[in-house]
Each structure stands twice: as C-alpha cells, then as structure tokens.
Design a protein around this motif. Structure first.
Motif, PDB file in Angstrom:
ATOM      1  N   ARG A   1      -5.274  12.233   2.154  1.00  0.00           N
ATOM      2  CA  ARG A   1      -6.438  12.145   1.263  1.00  0.00           C
ATOM      3  C   ARG A   1      -6.011  12.039  -0.205  1.00  0.00           C
ATOM      4  O   ARG A   1      -6.438  11.135  -0.922  1.00  0.00           O
ATOM      5  N   GLN A  40      -4.394   8.830  -1.340  1.00  0.00           N
ATOM      6  CA  GLN A  40      -5.253   7.672  -1.121  1.00  0.00           C
ATOM      7  C   GLN A  40      -4.555   6.627  -0.250  1.00  0.00           C
ATOM      8  O   GLN A  40      -4.646   5.437  -0.497  1.00  0.00           O
ATOM      9  N   HIS A  84     -13.239   2.466   5.895  1.00  0.00           N
ATOM     10  CA  HIS A  84     -13.689   3.409   6.923  1.00  0.00           C
ATOM     11  C   HIS A  84     -12.502   3.833   7.788  1.00  0.00           C
ATOM     12  O   HIS A  84     -11.677   3.011   8.180  1.00  0.00           O
ATOM     13  N   SER A  85     -12.419   5.123   8.072  1.00  0.00           N
ATOM     14  CA  SER A  85     -11.360   5.611   8.952  1.00  0.00           C
ATOM     15  C   SER A  85     -11.949   6.589   9.963  1.00  0.00           C
ATOM     16  O   SER A  85     -13.025   7.155   9.747  1.00  0.00           O
ATOM     17  N   PRO A 128      -7.316   3.432   1.275  1.00  0.00           N
ATOM     18  CA  PRO A 128      -7.997   3.130   0.014  1.00  0.00           C
ATOM     19  C   PRO A 128      -9.485   3.494   0.062  1.00  0.00           C
ATOM     20  O   PRO A 128     -10.110   3.420   1.125  1.00  0.00           O
ATOM     21  N   PRO A 129     -10.044   3.877  -1.098  1.00  0.00           N
ATOM     22  CA  PRO A 129     -11.478   4.197  -1.153  1.00  0.00           C
ATOM     23  C   PRO A 129     -12.296   3.022  -0.595  1.00  0.00           C
ATOM     24  O   PRO A 129     -11.977   1.860  -0.820  1.00  0.00           O
ATOM     25  N   GLY A 130     -13.335   3.369   0.159  1.00  0.00           N
ATOM     26  CA  GLY A 130     -14.204   2.333   0.717  1.00  0.00           C
ATOM     27  C   GLY A 130     -13.779   1.838   2.088  1.00  0.00           C
ATOM     28  O   GLY A 130     -14.522   1.112   2.747  1.00  0.00           O
ATOM     29  N   TYR A 144       0.808  -1.219   0.000  1.00  0.00           N
ATOM     30  CA  TYR A 144       0.000   0.000   0.000  1.00  0.00           C
ATOM     31  C   TYR A 144       0.850   1.281   0.000  1.00  0.00           C
ATOM     32  O   TYR A 144       0.302   2.375   0.092  1.00  0.00           O
TER      33      TYR A 144
END
Length: 174
Positions: free
Chosen positions: A73, A76, A83-84, A79-81, A28
């Motif tokens: 942000r 990324q 939850h944080s 990753p999109p989707g 990542y």
C-alpha cells in the motif's frame, strides 16, 4: 545454457513477451518495491509456455501478512485507480496471500507464503517443468502450449503428456 531464474536479466534478452514483462516490472519498480520479500517471477512466462492472458506470477516470502500488505500500500505498487483483489487462503494447510490486478497488458498475481521463494511449489514446479522442456524439446513444448490454449492448466498439461497421476505432486519429484 541453464537459465538462472533468480535473476531477472534473462527477461531482457528473452522473447517479446518476456521483454515486455521486463519493461513493465522495471517501469513500475515492482520487484524493487517487493525487495524485502525476496520476489521471484515464476509460472509460464519465464519458461516460454505462456499463452494470451497468462499472468506474471510473482512469488514472495511473507512472514508478516500485515507488514506485506502495508508495504504494498505505502509503496503504491498497485497504482492508484487500479482495481485489485486480495485473498488470504490456505493451500495444504499453509497460510498464503494472493493479490491480483492488471497493469497494462498483463494480469499480475502476487503470491506470498512464509517460506523462501525458491522452496515454494510455484518455483519448484517451474524448475521441474523447465527441466522437462529442456529434455523433451520443441515439439513437446508446443504440445503443452496447445493443451493450455484448450484451457488445461500448466501442471495438468504436463500430467497429460507425461502420464502423471497427480501432476502437482509428481512434478515436485523431477
């Protein structure tokens, strides 16, 4: 041999969980995306006293919280989707920012303060704990892990075994 925790290569040849952490951090590009903030992995995984559910604690030097959050942000990093949770808190009067999320099997906590990462308490505690573990040996290490499995946090676990009155402060003296 003394481990240099400022370089992540020790994870590659570490135990299974350290190797999985290394794969995740690399896959990542987490440390690369945080490179402007001198990221370091702290906590229990580097010093091999982690238990199931232990998180990857990544500490950062954050001078500008807005720039830090915008960097995360735009890169990324999360990753999109996924939850944080972002919290701005004060620890002993010091502004801190904490971001929690999960990636694959790891809970991840990114922690930022306006001070060099090697001077942050998370790193200083880890180095003190590592030094104590080196001195006290495997049996002591297993006792720490057992206390952690019973729900006792890391610093208090050291406090129990070393009879420390205030483990968070006293560990910084080692």
């Amino acid at each position: 041999m003394i481990t240099d925790f400022t370089k992540m290569d020790y994870l590659e040849s570490g135990n299974q969980r350290q190797q999985r952490a290394h794969v995740l951090l690399t896959k990542y590009l987490i440390l690369e995306k945080l490179k402007d903030f001198s990221p370091l992995l702290a906590g229990t995984i580097p010093i091999e006293i982690d238990i199931d559910g232990s998180d990857l604690d990544i500490i950062c030097e954050v001078k500008d919280e807005d720039f830090f959050l915008e960097t995360i942000r735009l890169s990324q990093l999360i990753p999109p989707g996924i939850h944080s949770k972002v919290e701005k808190i004060k620890i002993k009067g010091e502004k801190s920012i904490v971001i929690n999320f999960n990636l694959e099997e790891f809970p991840i906590e990114i922690f930022g303060q306006d001070k060099p990462t090697t001077q942050q308490n998370a790193y200083r505690h880890m180095i003190a704990e590592y030094t104590i573990l080196q001195e006290k040996g495997e049996e002591f290490k297993q006792q720490i892990i057992e206390l952690k499995k019973k729900g006792i946090k890391t610093e208090p676990a050291f406090g129990v075994l070393l009879n420390l009155e205030n483990p968070y402060e006293d560990l910084l003296k080692f």
